[in-house]
Design an enzyme around this catalytic site. Sequence first.
Site, PDB file in Angstrom:
ATOM      1  N   LYS A  46      29.879  32.895  15.208  1.00  0.00           N
ATOM      2  CA  LYS A  46      31.486  33.747  16.146  1.00  0.00           C
ATOM      3  C   LYS A  46      31.688  32.896  16.914  1.00  0.00           C
ATOM      4  O   LYS A  46      33.181  32.603  17.086  1.00  0.00           O
ATOM      5  CB  LYS A  46      31.038  35.137  16.198  1.00  0.00           C
ATOM      6  CG  LYS A  46      31.126  36.101  15.663  1.00  0.00           C
ATOM      7  CD  LYS A  46      30.328  37.898  15.567  1.00  0.00           C
ATOM      8  CE  LYS A  46      29.907  38.905  14.496  1.00  0.00           C
ATOM      9  NZ  LYS A  46      30.159  39.597  14.803  1.00  0.00           N
ATOM     10  N   GLN A  90      28.868  44.408  19.637  1.00  0.00           N
ATOM     11  CA  GLN A  90      28.179  44.354  18.945  1.00  0.00           C
ATOM     12  C   GLN A  90      27.137  44.997  18.003  1.00  0.00           C
ATOM     13  O   GLN A  90      26.494  45.130  19.365  1.00  0.00           O
ATOM     14  CB  GLN A  90      27.345  42.169  18.898  1.00  0.00           C
ATOM     15  CG  GLN A  90      27.476  41.939  17.615  1.00  0.00           C
ATOM     16  CD  GLN A  90      27.180  41.827  16.501  1.00  0.00           C
ATOM     17  OE1 GLN A  90      27.940  40.383  17.198  1.00  0.00           O
ATOM     18  NE2 GLN A  90      26.612  41.914  15.334  1.00  0.00           N
ATOM     19  N   ASP A 113      37.403  44.312  16.473  1.00  0.00           N
ATOM     20  CA  ASP A 113      36.807  45.047  14.920  1.00  0.00           C
ATOM     21  C   ASP A 113      37.012  45.749  14.373  1.00  0.00           C
ATOM     22  O   ASP A 113      36.690  46.577  13.495  1.00  0.00           O
ATOM     23  CB  ASP A 113      34.899  45.044  15.184  1.00  0.00           C
ATOM     24  CG  ASP A 113      33.824  44.813  15.813  1.00  0.00           C
ATOM     25  OD1 ASP A 113      34.486  44.041  14.352  1.00  0.00           O
ATOM     26  OD2 ASP A 113      32.798  44.261  16.012  1.00  0.00           O
TER      27      ASP A 113
END
Length: 265
Positions: A46, A90, A113
């Site tokens: 990422k 995460q 997200d």
Amino acid sequence: MQEIKEYVAKKKLTISHFILENKLKLKLVIVQVNDDPASNSYIKGKLKDLNEVGIEGELIKLPSETTQNELLSLVNKLNKDNSVTGFIVQMPLPNHIDENIIKENISITKDVDGFNLLSKINPATPNGIVTFLKDNQYDFTSKNALVIGRSNIVGKPMAKLLLSLNMNVTVVHSFTKKDDLSYYIKNADLIIVAVGKPNFLTNEFIFKKDAIVFDVGINRIDGHLVGDCEKNLKVSYQSPVPGGVGLLTRLSLLLNLLEVYRNGI
Ligand code: NAD
């Protein structure tokens, strides 16, 4: 269907031109509360993507002992930080932290997200697959979709997104009987497999000959990455692993960050 690697490379180029032309200063923060090798490798990818397209990326890595309240304070701080366009936490988080509480506290104005249930952003993996299909002029309407797996990050949001595109959506899971699974597979036009078991989907099943399969699974076997599907399924398209859904998911993070930015202006 285009080759995913080439498709992603082209899209990244377009994003980097857009950022450059509009002189955008975007920043994504990644919060990590583990030292999980898989997470480390996803985050590395990422950060590389962000760097390639001209977006500032910052990793805040916290020790596994971090308490829920400590993480919540960081989330609240990032929610208010004007220098941060968006951020992600995460997953997985350590067991002593309630994932849902963290997700609910990410401001929808920064939720890259799409974890907050009120967020308009679609989670990265489903969004990546659907964006790719749309860019390949796939006609979703009235077709039969089968989503195998019902996780909060893939299966459920995938089903919701495909429903919104007027597909007939079936979701199967670990309690689905094999005969039923065979029946649904036989009738599916689009199959999304997110189970986490190598060789879960094989040519033992009967597929529609024009069926399309997206293999979300990432399994490590003797240092190699394999998906959930046997190679060369008897279908019209099967996404590769590696170099398939993982790349689409990473691309989606960039697209979602741009969307968060646009929603905020
Ligand atoms: P998960 O591990 O949380 O859950 C697995 C799902 O599979 C569950 O919903 C379960 O009901 C279902 N399942 C298990 N056995 C089954 C069976 N016999 N029949 C039908 N369903 C069954 O799921 P996840 O987090 O969505 O991850 C799934 C896989 O996708 C993993 O390999 C993960 O590493 C991978 N993944 C890849 C990406 C990517 O970017 N490519 C993103 C997220 C997850």
